[in-house]
Design a protein around this motif. Sequence first.
Motif, mmCIF file in Angstrom:
data_model
loop_
_atom_site.group_PDB
_atom_site.id
_atom_site.type_symbol
_atom_site.label_atom_id
_atom_site.label_comp_id
_atom_site.label_asym_id
_atom_site.label_seq_id
_atom_site.Cartn_x
_atom_site.Cartn_y
_atom_site.Cartn_z
ATOM 1 N N THR A 207 11.905 -9.979 -3.205
ATOM 2 C CA THR A 207 11.390 -8.624 -3.296
ATOM 3 C C THR A 207 9.870 -8.690 -3.240
ATOM 4 O OG1 THR A 207 13.241 -7.997 -4.732
ATOM 5 C CG2 THR A 207 11.371 -6.485 -4.635
ATOM 6 N N TYR A 208 9.297 -8.120 -2.195
ATOM 7 C CA TYR A 208 7.861 -8.087 -1.941
ATOM 8 C C TYR A 208 7.358 -9.471 -1.526
ATOM 9 C CZ TYR A 208 8.366 -3.787 -4.704
ATOM 10 O OH TYR A 208 8.782 -2.586 -5.202
ATOM 11 N N TRP A 306 4.668 -6.786 2.380
ATOM 12 C CA TRP A 306 5.536 -5.798 1.732
ATOM 13 C C TRP A 306 5.236 -5.775 0.241
ATOM 14 C CZ3 TRP A 306 11.211 -7.536 0.574
ATOM 15 C CH2 TRP A 306 11.894 -6.528 -0.135
ATOM 16 N N ASP A 307 4.877 -4.595 -0.271
ATOM 17 C CA ASP A 307 4.726 -4.427 -1.699
ATOM 18 C C ASP A 307 5.277 -3.069 -2.109
ATOM 19 O OD1 ASP A 307 2.738 -2.508 -1.145
ATOM 20 O OD2 ASP A 307 1.114 -3.958 -1.366
ATOM 21 N N SER A 308 5.017 -2.653 -3.334
ATOM 22 C CA SER A 308 5.602 -1.413 -3.836
ATOM 23 C C SER A 308 4.980 -0.175 -3.202
ATOM 24 C CB SER A 308 5.437 -1.339 -5.360
ATOM 25 O OG SER A 308 4.062 -1.351 -5.704
ATOM 26 N N GLU A 309 3.837 -0.339 -2.533
ATOM 27 C CA GLU A 309 3.140 0.808 -1.938
ATOM 28 C C GLU A 309 3.421 0.983 -0.458
ATOM 29 O OE1 GLU A 309 1.389 2.930 -3.766
ATOM 30 O OE2 GLU A 309 1.843 1.757 -5.575
ATOM 31 N N ASN A 325 5.907 2.962 1.220
ATOM 32 C CA ASN A 325 7.105 2.577 0.470
ATOM 33 C C ASN A 325 7.263 3.532 -0.705
ATOM 34 O OD1 ASN A 325 9.331 1.216 -0.397
ATOM 35 N ND2 ASN A 325 8.254 -0.631 -1.053
ATOM 36 N N ASN A 327 9.943 6.038 -3.393
ATOM 37 C CA ASN A 327 11.114 5.842 -4.251
ATOM 38 C C ASN A 327 12.435 6.214 -3.575
ATOM 39 O OD1 ASN A 327 9.576 4.936 -6.394
ATOM 40 N ND2 ASN A 327 9.290 6.980 -7.243
ATOM 41 N N TYR A 331 13.544 -0.142 -0.371
ATOM 42 C CA TYR A 331 12.673 -1.292 -0.184
ATOM 43 C C TYR A 331 12.032 -1.718 -1.496
ATOM 44 C CZ TYR A 331 13.267 -0.046 4.722
ATOM 45 O OH TYR A 331 13.811 0.243 5.957
ATOM 46 N N ASN A 332 12.818 -1.660 -2.565
ATOM 47 C CA ASN A 332 12.342 -2.131 -3.870
ATOM 48 C C ASN A 332 13.321 -3.125 -4.475
ATOM 49 O OD1 ASN A 332 14.410 -0.409 -4.426
ATOM 50 N ND2 ASN A 332 13.319 0.825 -5.942
ATOM 51 N N HIS A 333 14.143 -3.748 -3.632
ATOM 52 C CA HIS A 333 15.080 -4.767 -4.101
ATOM 53 C C HIS A 333 15.101 -5.911 -3.099
ATOM 54 C CE1 HIS A 333 18.078 -3.686 -1.045
ATOM 55 N NE2 HIS A 333 17.806 -2.418 -1.325
#
Length: 369
Positions: A207-208, A306-309, A325, A327, A331-333
Amino acid sequence: MSILNISLLSLVFALSCSSGDSDSTDVPTNLNVDISIIGSNDNNPNGDGSGTVQVSASANNAVRYAFRFKNGDQIGSEMGSIEHTFTQNGTNTYNITVWAYSRSGEFINQSYSVDVYKSDEAFATLVFSDEFDNEGRPDDQKWHHQVIPPNNGSWHNDELQHYTDRPENSFVSDGSLKIKAIKEQYSYNGSTKEYTSARLNTKFAFTYGRVEVRAKLPSNAGTWPAIWTLGANVNETGNYFGYQYGSVGWPLCGEIDIMEQTGWDKSNTISHFHWGDLNTEEYMDTGGETTVANTSSEYHIYAMEWDSESIKTYVDDTLVFELPNTNNKPYNHEHYLILNIAIGGNLGGDVPSDFTEDTFEIDYVRIYQ
């Protein structure tokens, strides 16, 4: 995550107490300090390059705490916890001093020494790689050959090949992985196709991070090479991670096409995103493309950050596409990486009658976090 934990009795630090006529029973006792280096593990004991530490303290009779990092000012905290980021690049040794104060101002303190790694690079820690220095079969500890078609004996998108785990279709030699598409009749589970190829999935999900694949692409019309990811929770048959998770279908799992190239345009590459909206389950997709010279004769680095943003894709240093990115996107897993050549189909197009074989050559695969 590395944690230092030390309990200190007040008798040891009696000389550290403030002077005055206060009752000695008001002196804090049993100072307990935890220092956590963010991202620390067996491979990276000094952290992940963020330079960040988290410090928490507790003591009997204490109503407030204070911290000093290196030679900086004392920073107070009633809760006894604080986060601090060191800014000097490289691995450096720092002193951290912690105080515990009583209501009357009596205190005990202690200093600790920690080694912390700081890097300006956003993705500094190598978490997966294959340099393809062996000879023969791709490393079975790192790669899974996906050979089972998910769609009644055929692959998606009207593709024309069977994928195999034979050395004819994928092998390592002279420092690179070769994925080879061949024109040949091949039967699998009662279904006969006119072409064979290979599809390799990493036995590593993340992830990320930053993905780098240095590769040369096939040159023949009709070939559809791809470097891409799927959510590790996809339930597609024959998917390595599908055996382990397999909780959702496509596109709810999310797909990131870092690089794919059509069979009719060998001067451009595509980055594309496919997903199912997590709120409505509506199918969504978007992407872009860029011109790339000499894709089959020269190596290029196809990358994703790839990150949370956001998720950004690149060819060499050229940004191809950036997707926010949010909610509602999957793309958060964990995702895993796939390398393959398809033949024909939606993006492969018509295959020339004189096609015999072509190769997708990968110099290395690296994933950083």
